[in-house]
Design a protein around this motif. Structure first.
Motif, PDB file in Angstrom:
ATOM      1  N   GLU A  91      -3.041  10.206   9.961  1.00  0.00           N
ATOM      2  CA  GLU A  91      -2.664   8.816  10.191  1.00  0.00           C
ATOM      3  C   GLU A  91      -3.704   7.919   9.552  1.00  0.00           C
ATOM      4  O   GLU A  91      -4.909   8.113   9.741  1.00  0.00           O
ATOM      5  CB  GLU A  91      -2.602   8.501  11.691  1.00  0.00           C
ATOM      6  CG  GLU A  91      -2.277   7.041  11.964  1.00  0.00           C
ATOM      7  CD  GLU A  91      -2.448   6.641  13.416  1.00  0.00           C
ATOM      8  OE1 GLU A  91      -2.065   5.507  13.744  1.00  0.00           O
ATOM      9  OE2 GLU A  91      -2.973   7.437  14.214  1.00  0.00           O
ATOM     10  N   ASP A  92      -3.237   6.953   8.776  1.00  0.00           N
ATOM     11  CA  ASP A  92      -4.111   5.915   8.234  1.00  0.00           C
ATOM     12  C   ASP A  92      -4.319   4.912   9.358  1.00  0.00           C
ATOM     13  O   ASP A  92      -3.395   4.208   9.752  1.00  0.00           O
ATOM     14  CB  ASP A  92      -3.450   5.267   7.026  1.00  0.00           C
ATOM     15  CG  ASP A  92      -4.343   4.254   6.329  1.00  0.00           C
ATOM     16  OD1 ASP A  92      -5.090   3.529   7.021  1.00  0.00           O
ATOM     17  OD2 ASP A  92      -4.288   4.190   5.092  1.00  0.00           O
ATOM     18  N   GLY A 109      -9.594   5.716  -1.892  1.00  0.00           N
ATOM     19  CA  GLY A 109      -8.456   6.116  -1.072  1.00  0.00           C
ATOM     20  C   GLY A 109      -8.393   7.594  -0.738  1.00  0.00           C
ATOM     21  O   GLY A 109      -7.470   8.046  -0.067  1.00  0.00           O
ATOM     22  N   ALA A 152      -9.256   7.595   8.708  1.00  0.00           N
ATOM     23  CA  ALA A 152      -8.089   8.479   8.754  1.00  0.00           C
ATOM     24  C   ALA A 152      -8.277   9.438   9.913  1.00  0.00           C
ATOM     25  O   ALA A 152      -9.379   9.940  10.145  1.00  0.00           O
ATOM     26  CB  ALA A 152      -7.957   9.249   7.454  1.00  0.00           C
ATOM     27  N   THR A 203       1.215  10.573   7.515  1.00  0.00           N
ATOM     28  CA  THR A 203       1.546  11.481   6.418  1.00  0.00           C
ATOM     29  C   THR A 203       2.648  12.429   6.884  1.00  0.00           C
ATOM     30  O   THR A 203       2.952  12.506   8.071  1.00  0.00           O
ATOM     31  CB  THR A 203       0.340  12.343   6.012  1.00  0.00           C
ATOM     32  OG1 THR A 203       0.029  13.248   7.085  1.00  0.00           O
ATOM     33  CG2 THR A 203      -0.878  11.503   5.679  1.00  0.00           C
ATOM     34  N   PRO A 215       0.162   7.097   2.733  1.00  0.00           N
ATOM     35  CA  PRO A 215      -0.862   8.133   2.586  1.00  0.00           C
ATOM     36  C   PRO A 215      -0.212   9.514   2.573  1.00  0.00           C
ATOM     37  O   PRO A 215       0.851   9.721   3.161  1.00  0.00           O
ATOM     38  CB  PRO A 215      -1.737   7.948   3.820  1.00  0.00           C
ATOM     39  CG  PRO A 215      -0.886   7.251   4.814  1.00  0.00           C
ATOM     40  CD  PRO A 215       0.083   6.427   4.036  1.00  0.00           C
ATOM     41  N   GLN A 261       0.860  -1.193   0.000  1.00  0.00           N
ATOM     42  CA  GLN A 261       0.000   0.000   0.000  1.00  0.00           C
ATOM     43  C   GLN A 261       0.896   1.243   0.000  1.00  0.00           C
ATOM     44  O   GLN A 261       1.840   1.321   0.783  1.00  0.00           O
ATOM     45  CB  GLN A 261      -0.879  -0.028   1.255  1.00  0.00           C
ATOM     46  CG  GLN A 261      -1.529   1.285   1.590  1.00  0.00           C
ATOM     47  CD  GLN A 261      -2.976   1.334   1.185  1.00  0.00           C
ATOM     48  OE1 GLN A 261      -3.579   0.325   0.908  1.00  0.00           O
ATOM     49  NE2 GLN A 261      -3.535   2.510   1.155  1.00  0.00           N
ATOM     50  N   SER A 276      -5.874   2.192   9.457  1.00  0.00           N
ATOM     51  CA  SER A 276      -5.810   0.777   9.066  1.00  0.00           C
ATOM     52  C   SER A 276      -4.376   0.276   8.960  1.00  0.00           C
ATOM     53  O   SER A 276      -4.070  -0.834   9.374  1.00  0.00           O
ATOM     54  CB  SER A 276      -6.529   0.564   7.732  1.00  0.00           C
ATOM     55  OG  SER A 276      -7.892   0.889   7.866  1.00  0.00           O
ATOM     56  N   SER A 277      -3.485   1.106   8.401  1.00  0.00           N
ATOM     57  CA  SER A 277      -2.094   0.680   8.200  1.00  0.00           C
ATOM     58  C   SER A 277      -1.153   1.212   9.271  1.00  0.00           C
ATOM     59  O   SER A 277      -0.035   0.724   9.408  1.00  0.00           O
ATOM     60  CB  SER A 277      -1.601   1.151   6.831  1.00  0.00           C
ATOM     61  OG  SER A 277      -1.432   2.568   6.817  1.00  0.00           O
ATOM     62  N   VAL A 282     -12.623   6.992   4.932  1.00  0.00           N
ATOM     63  CA  VAL A 282     -11.903   7.033   3.658  1.00  0.00           C
ATOM     64  C   VAL A 282     -12.807   6.444   2.575  1.00  0.00           C
ATOM     65  O   VAL A 282     -13.420   5.389   2.777  1.00  0.00           O
ATOM     66  CB  VAL A 282     -10.585   6.237   3.739  1.00  0.00           C
ATOM     67  CG1 VAL A 282      -9.839   6.285   2.411  1.00  0.00           C
ATOM     68  CG2 VAL A 282      -9.712   6.770   4.879  1.00  0.00           C
ATOM     69  N   PHE A 291      -4.954   6.627   1.219  1.00  0.00           N
ATOM     70  CA  PHE A 291      -5.303   5.996   2.485  1.00  0.00           C
ATOM     71  C   PHE A 291      -5.958   4.651   2.171  1.00  0.00           C
ATOM     72  O   PHE A 291      -6.381   4.406   1.035  1.00  0.00           O
ATOM     73  CB  PHE A 291      -6.259   6.889   3.287  1.00  0.00           C
ATOM     74  CG  PHE A 291      -5.587   8.060   3.936  1.00  0.00           C
ATOM     75  CD1 PHE A 291      -5.284   8.046   5.293  1.00  0.00           C
ATOM     76  CD2 PHE A 291      -5.243   9.182   3.205  1.00  0.00           C
ATOM     77  CE1 PHE A 291      -4.659   9.117   5.901  1.00  0.00           C
ATOM     78  CE2 PHE A 291      -4.613  10.274   3.801  1.00  0.00           C
ATOM     79  CZ  PHE A 291      -4.322  10.236   5.152  1.00  0.00           C
ATOM     80  N   THR A 292      -6.046   3.766   3.144  1.00  0.00           N
ATOM     81  CA  THR A 292      -6.653   2.452   2.935  1.00  0.00           C
ATOM     82  C   THR A 292      -8.131   2.619   2.565  1.00  0.00           C
ATOM     83  O   THR A 292      -8.904   3.192   3.351  1.00  0.00           O
ATOM     84  CB  THR A 292      -6.530   1.589   4.208  1.00  0.00           C
ATOM     85  OG1 THR A 292      -5.150   1.463   4.549  1.00  0.00           O
ATOM     86  CG2 THR A 292      -7.132   0.216   3.984  1.00  0.00           C
TER      87      THR A 292
END
Length: 112
Positions: free
Chosen positions: A88-89, A65, A43, A96, A6, A3, A91-92, A61, A37-38
Motif C-alpha cells: 500500500e502506498d 518511486g 510503503a 498493489t 504502485p 500518479q 501517501s496515496s 520510498v 510509489f509516491t
C-alpha cells in the motif's frame, strides 16, 4: 497528471543454506521490490502464506518511486510453498496487486 498505480516488481522467498551459519536458527528471507510509489513517501507491505500473515512492515520510498522491504521468518517455510505480498502506498492509499513466489531452498554446503 495522475500518479500511476504502485506495483510490485518482484517477490522473493529464500531459505537459509543448511549449515551455512553454525548455531543459528534457520530463517526464510522475504523480499519485495516495488515501483511507482509516491516519491519520498511510505510503503506498507504484507507477506502472507496459507491464509496467515507471515510478516509486515513499512519502508521509505526513494525519490525515484522505488522501494524495497525485507523481513525474516522462522521457522523456515516449506520448500516450493507459495508466499504472496501486497503493498500500500501510504501517501496515496493505492494498493498493489498481490504477487506470489515459491520459496527457494538452496542446497546445503558443498562437501569435499
Amino acid at each position: 497528471m495522475t500518479q500511476p498505480t504502485p506495483r510490485i516488481r518482484g517477490v522473493h522467498a529464500v531459505n537459509d543454506i543448511p549449515g551455512e551459519i553454525p548455531h543459528r536458527h534457520p530463517v526464510t528471507s522475504l523480499i519485495v521490490d516495488g515501483e511507482d510509489f509516491t516519491p519520498g513517501g511510505k510503503a506498507h507491505f504484507v507477506f502472507r502464506a496459507e491464509g496467515r500473515t507471515l510478516a509486515q512492515g513499512t519502508a521509505d520510498v526513494k525519490q525515484n518511486g522505488l522501494v524495497s522491504f525485507t523481513a525474516t521468518v522462522r521457522p523456515t517455510l516449506e520448500c516450493e510453498s507459495s508466499v504472496s505480498a501486497v503493498g500500500e502506498d501510504r501517501s496515496s492509499g493505492k494498493m498493489t496487486d498481490h504477487v506470489s513466489a515459491e520459496v527457494v531452498c538452496p542446497q546445503g554446503p558443498l562437501q569435499d
